[in-house]
Design an enzyme around this catalytic site. Sequence first.
Site, PDB file in Angstrom:
ATOM      1  N   TYR A  84     119.376  -6.358 -22.809  1.00  0.00           N
ATOM      2  CA  TYR A  84     118.717  -4.993 -23.634  1.00  0.00           C
ATOM      3  C   TYR A  84     118.746  -4.196 -23.853  1.00  0.00           C
ATOM      4  CZ  TYR A  84     124.180  -3.145 -22.909  1.00  0.00           C
ATOM      5  OH  TYR A  84     125.670  -2.957 -23.452  1.00  0.00           O
ATOM      6  N   GLU A  85     117.885  -3.796 -23.718  1.00  0.00           N
ATOM      7  CA  GLU A  85     117.064  -2.821 -25.069  1.00  0.00           C
ATOM      8  C   GLU A  85     115.653  -3.834 -25.126  1.00  0.00           C
ATOM      9  OE1 GLU A  85     116.807   0.048 -23.914  1.00  0.00           O
ATOM     10  OE2 GLU A  85     119.168  -0.139 -23.343  1.00  0.00           O
ATOM     11  N   GLY A  86     115.476  -4.881 -24.333  1.00  0.00           N
ATOM     12  CA  GLY A  86     114.808  -5.685 -25.359  1.00  0.00           C
ATOM     13  C   GLY A  86     115.036  -6.500 -25.589  1.00  0.00           C
TER      14      GLY A  86
END
Length: 597
Positions: free
Chosen positions: A440-442
């Site tokens: 997550y978050e890229g």
Amino acid sequence: MPEYQAPLRDIRFAMNELLDFESHYANLNGCEDATPDLVDAILEEGGKFAAQVLSPLNQVGDQQGCTLVDGQVRTAEGFKEAYQQYVEGGWPSLAQNPEFGGQGLPESLAAVIAEINGTANWSWGMYPGLSHGAMATVQAHGTPEQQAMFLAKLIEGLWTGTMCLTEPHAGSDLGLLRTKAEPAEDGTYRITGTKIFISAGDHDMAENIVHIVLARLPDAPAGVKGISLFLVPKFNIDGDGNLLDRNSVSCGSLEHKMGIHGNATCVMNFDGARGYLIGQPGRGLNCMFTFMNNARLFVAQQGVCHAELSYQGALTYARDRLQMRSASGVKAPDKSADPIIVHPDVRRMLLTQKAYAEGGRALTYLLAQQVDRAHKATDPDDREDAEKLLALLIPIAKGFLTEAGVEAANLGIQVYGGHGFISEWGMEQILRDARIAPIYEGTNGIQALDLLGRKVIGSKGELLEHFIGHANAFIDSQADNAAMAEFVAPLQANLQRWVKLTHTVVARTQSNPDELGAASFDYLMYAGYTVLAYIWARSAAVAQHKLDAGSDETAFYQAKLTTARFFFQRLLSRNEGLARSLEASGETLMAMDAQAF
């Protein structure tokens, strides 16, 4: 589950001895209250809260999870009460704007507390953690009216925040999102669409939740340039921030996950929900990057948190567990077998965890220090210097430290052997909780593309050269220190090779754009080991200086030197294999027809 104790001695080493937070705070605008005595008291109280309140709830959250009852998410037993204690202690307001009720202390100090809380109970820590990103976004891009409506309650902790980006069909390609925002006659907007993977999307811990939502206006063009940003509260509010009726936003379902069960990961449905445009139309993704950059440092810390917690559990077990005798002779003659910490392979695993936890901690504190400088340094040149360091190092820290956190959590299970696979010990939970961080978050593949494509190539090498300038300044400072040669020489060699590998990869991308994606992940990992080598070399220099000065903490500083040597000899050597991968072309990745896999 390991009984977490905040590693305050190592935290103080990183803050005070390695990074000189005392002088750093003295040079920040408005941070005069961050005296050594106050900072020390905050660390002590933060450690107590994490150990006594949050840590006992970690396994509870994993076992009970969250439930959706009549459209309302209920958190695990004790989570709500712990959050109330957190709010009563003033923790949400620690580094927030005094104009809206914050204490105005440095953001780096709040980051240290976030690490302590996150190591004790990552699932719980995500609830207030995401709120900090929401506050930063409103502070940076909200109108004065929006700040007056939302910030005080967020800062006090009565409300929490979320980040609503992706949708079922979009994943990381936000240009595909379809959520709509229709203008209303009163100047607000009606938001309609479905968002997925929304951490802390709904819960019973706060009286309201402020969703930061990406959506499209009716006349928006396709792609990322057509995205705008909106504030959508769970409960509607008046101009003074008082609660009104329930807004048309709800949790449609809870995601059933591998880990972080104690945090509610929601499918959020917006059915004409009332929202407020934040920032300029079509600039939503630019505004959201304020939240995302905040979150990426938070996620980099997650790798440190899981490495630290797994290390604490593995170390305790290794000291107590008796199995076999040491190959070099009996070490515990009064016992039936030696504790497994005497065995070299167990020490390999423990030292790997320790190197990642302590080195990663220092790296994230260095980055948090740059956040302070970027926002509050008195000298504009200092702010620019900090922004350049953050631009390069944030994707490295997020990508590398989350990979390291998974490796460390996996090793923690291995130290326990068969018991590590059994749930009651809690070690397998750490690995399950850690596994989301590289996603997550890229995803880390996206972080790698950002690093190589946007930050290195996009800046024409300027950001890389800027960091290497800092590293070379440290190397030059140790030129006459023979004791540091074992660290400085390989650090310098890896930095020089980093530059050479960059030129090699960039040259290949000129004729084949796929070479960028083929090289990017290995490039990120090479960068990560090199940056951590810089951190460990600096740590070794401090430890050696303290020993030379006759410190009475010999064991602590000797352990620092030993861990630094282990990193340089056994972990930094992985760069040799990564370099060979980067020197090879990406032809083997793309040669096979997709149907032949």
